[in-house]
Design an enzyme around this catalytic site. Structure first.
Site, PDB file in Angstrom:
ATOM      1  CD  GLU A  17       4.282  -1.510  -1.997  1.00 56.03           C
ATOM      2  OE1 GLU A  17       4.374  -0.300  -1.778  1.00 56.03           O
ATOM      3  OE2 GLU A  17       3.506  -1.977  -2.855  1.00 56.03           O
TER       4      GLU A  17
ATOM      5  CE  LYS B 296       1.866  -4.028  -4.197  1.00 51.33           C
ATOM      6  NZ  LYS B 296       1.530  -3.256  -5.336  1.00 51.33           N
TER       7      LYS B 296
END
Ligand code: M6R
Length: 592
Positions: A472, A469
């Site tokens: 990205e 998470k």
């Protein structure tokens, strides 16, 4: 990757196309364009960058055409540029095409067309489609498309319009997604359902090898030999409200807050569709879970649950690796494909590989009617609703709910396990109450260059997911690692500049994790821990402590994953980054 939309009806097409493209933008946002037929002429407008650039360029151009197509691009062949943006046309600009996917033999076709005198204007594979259709046109668009399709290899979906037959759009699906939306005196084509949800909930999901021929008056579906097909119309249970931001700054944040509902709806959906599965886990030699990205992390947790509750060996494989392996898959295997979109090409190919070898295939997907949903023997649907943020959040927890449901299916205390699962939504709600703590931590650490995420047992996949998470959406380097493995290498990275996020619920490996935290502290790493509320020992050992409600060991991933999503979200948001559409990514990855 890439979003396509088409409209033909009684309204002006432009606003509908632009609205649809905005809802499809999560699929790619390198460039965007539209083509309309107006007064017998083809109008094409395209721009590099996001849809808003295209919208700006259209100010003061009140196009009135009632048939059109649109595209938002995630570049594969040809850099992001205006020339390479879609739609692409033939030389006379009589045919316009928008395309998603890859035409694998485009170079061969391009050479052939060039040798016939065709001049290409872009570096894309798509342009060959426009020229091929123009070349084969003899008064009937469908016929020309059928002839062109015979020549194309690869996985693709495209839509085409022509000035010769205003009001008609032909859409082709072979490997990439395409749905038809059925309206009143108007019809639609789109890569994904949310693009057309404001206008209709009635959809036909095209299968591979199918062509839709649409006009305002009707929709006809054919196979690639031109034989008419009868297709079922599905009424989609979502509404547009669930695809809008509802006051949140970003879709990702909204989707994080929707997790109690996503998990609750998934559990209730699975229970009400009959808790008896049409197969027994124990009847298989092994279970193979195949997935990519976040769905792969869900699969890693599913493995631990299935092995514990059903005592069947489970392997979890990246779909992109599995496809090119010589894995000895047989009818003794249960192959579980986990995919939010149900369209990820690697996962889809892996399902086909498994089916060809006789394995029973089970899909866990969010998008009803998607390719993987249709091509698998059985599906457990996650009922998370549309997920627009590129970073998967609510669909991850919904996948976990489905995997837990699967794992518990033959356990002697299945009822008790499901009762515990039903408590999860309220636990997630309680977790969200401490979001402010996470936001403060994000403020303090947002400038750090690297992060390490550690966890053991069920918390190891959560560490991987937390790191994914952060990477990205914030573009900060982050690595997830099994806490116990750290001493075999990564411990060398730790110094006072390294924040180490440790997922440490009070489970069977808690004491071991505490020892790993000590190892980090000794090397001056900054420990940010996620642990059960009231865990004073953990809190004292940590620079920062994020409490989550104490839950049974097996359910800890549902609560420990949430603060890591919030940490990534707040860091990216504070850095001023495009949280919902991070660079270089697309929501649905339909290329290898
Ligand atoms: O639609 P799928 O679940 O098959 O997608 C798999 C991955 O592309 C996806 O999980 C990706 O890793 C997400 N961006 C992660 O947030």
């Amino acid at each position: 990757m890439c979003g396509i939309i088409g409209y033909t009806g009684k309204e002006e097409a432009l606003p509908l196309l632009l609205g649809g493209l905005e809802r499809l933008e999560y699929r790619g946002y390198d460039s965007a364009g539209i083509a309309l037929i107006e007064d017998g002429k083809m109008i094409v407008e395209k721009r590099v960058g996001k849809i808003r650039e295209l919208v700006r360029s259209l100010w003061g151009k009140p196009y009135k055409g009632k048939t059109g197509i649109g595209h938002t691009r995630w570049a594969t062949h040809g850099e992001p540029s205006t020339e390479n943006a879609h739609p692409h046309t033939d030389e006379k600009e009589e045919f316009a095409v928008v395309h998603n996917g890859i035409v694998e033999n485009y170079l061969e076709l391009k050479r052939e067309l060039e040798s016939e005198g065709v001049k290409f204007r872009s570096g894309t594979d798509t342009e060959v489609i426009a020229h091929l259709i123009a070349k084969n046109y003899n008064g009937d668009l469908l016929e020309a498309v059928l002839k062109a399709v015979e020549r194309l290899r690869g996985a693709f979906a495209f839509a085409v319009i022509t000035v010769h037959e205003p009001g008609r759009i032909v859409g082709v699906k072979q490997g990439s997604p395409l749905v038809v939306g059925i309206g009143e005196g108007e019809n639609f084509l789109a890569s994904d359902i949310p693009a057309i949800l404001p206008y209709t909930r009635k959809v036909i999901a095209l299968g591979d090898g199918e062509i839709a021929d649409i006009t305002p008056e009707g929709v006809n579906i054919y196979d690639f030999s031109g034989t008419p097909l009868t297709k079922e119309i599905t009424v989609v249970p979502w509404d547009i409200i669930s695809a809008e931001k509802a006051g949140f700054k970003h879709f990702m944040l909204k989707e994080i807050y929707e997790q109690p509902k996503a998990v609750g709806d998934t559990i209730r959906g699975l229970i009400s569709s009959g808790s008896e599965l049409p197969f027994s886990l124990k009847s298989f030699r092994r279970v193979l879970i195949i997935a990519c990205g976040t769905s792969y992390h869900a699969g890693l947790i599913g493995k631990l649950w299935i092995e514990k509750y059903a005592q069947v060996p489970v392997e979890v494989v990246f779909a992109s690796e599995f496809r090119y392996s010589d894995s000895p898959v047989s009818e003794q295997d249960l192959v579980v494909a986990v995919s939010q979109s149900g369209e990820t090409i690697d996962t889809k190919f892996a399902v086909n590989y498994a089916r060809e070898r006789g394995a029973y295939t089970l899909a866990i997907v969010n998008v009803v009617g998607s390719s993987i949903d249709r091509e698998s023997d059985y599906t457990l649907h996650t009922h998370a609703g549309p997920e627009i943020g590129v970073a998967a959040t609510k669909t991850f927890l919904a996948q976990l709910a489905a995997l837990y449901f699967l794992a518990s299916s033959e356990h002697p205390q299945k009822e008790r396990l499901l009762e515990e699962l039903l408590k999860v939504p309220s636990m997630i709600e309680k977790t969200l109450e401490d979001a402010e703590i996470v936001e403060k931590i994000a403020q303090k650490y947002m400038k750090m260059k690297d992060f390490l995420y550690l966890g053991r047992y069920l918390s190891y996949p959560i560490a991987l997911e937390g790191a994914l998470k952060l990477k990205e959406i914030s573009y900060i380097h982050a690595e997830g690692y099994p806490a116990g493995e750290m001493k075999h290498g990564p411990i060398a990275l730790i110094d006072e500049r390294m924040p180490v996020v440790v997922v440490a619920p009070q489970d069977r490996v808690y004491e071991k994790t505490i020892s790993n935290i000590e190892e980090v502290r000794t090397r001056k790493g900054k420990v940010i821990s996620v642990g059960f509320r009231g865990d004073e020992k953990l809190e004292k050992l940590s620079e920062e402590f994020i409490p989550v409600p104490a839950v049974e060991e097996d359910l800890s991933p549902f609560v420990t994953s949430v603060p890591l999503q919030l940490l990534a979200y707040h860091i990216a948001s504070k850095l001023g980054l495009d949280v919902d559409q991070p660079r270089n990514l697309a929501k649905t990855v339909t290329v290898e």
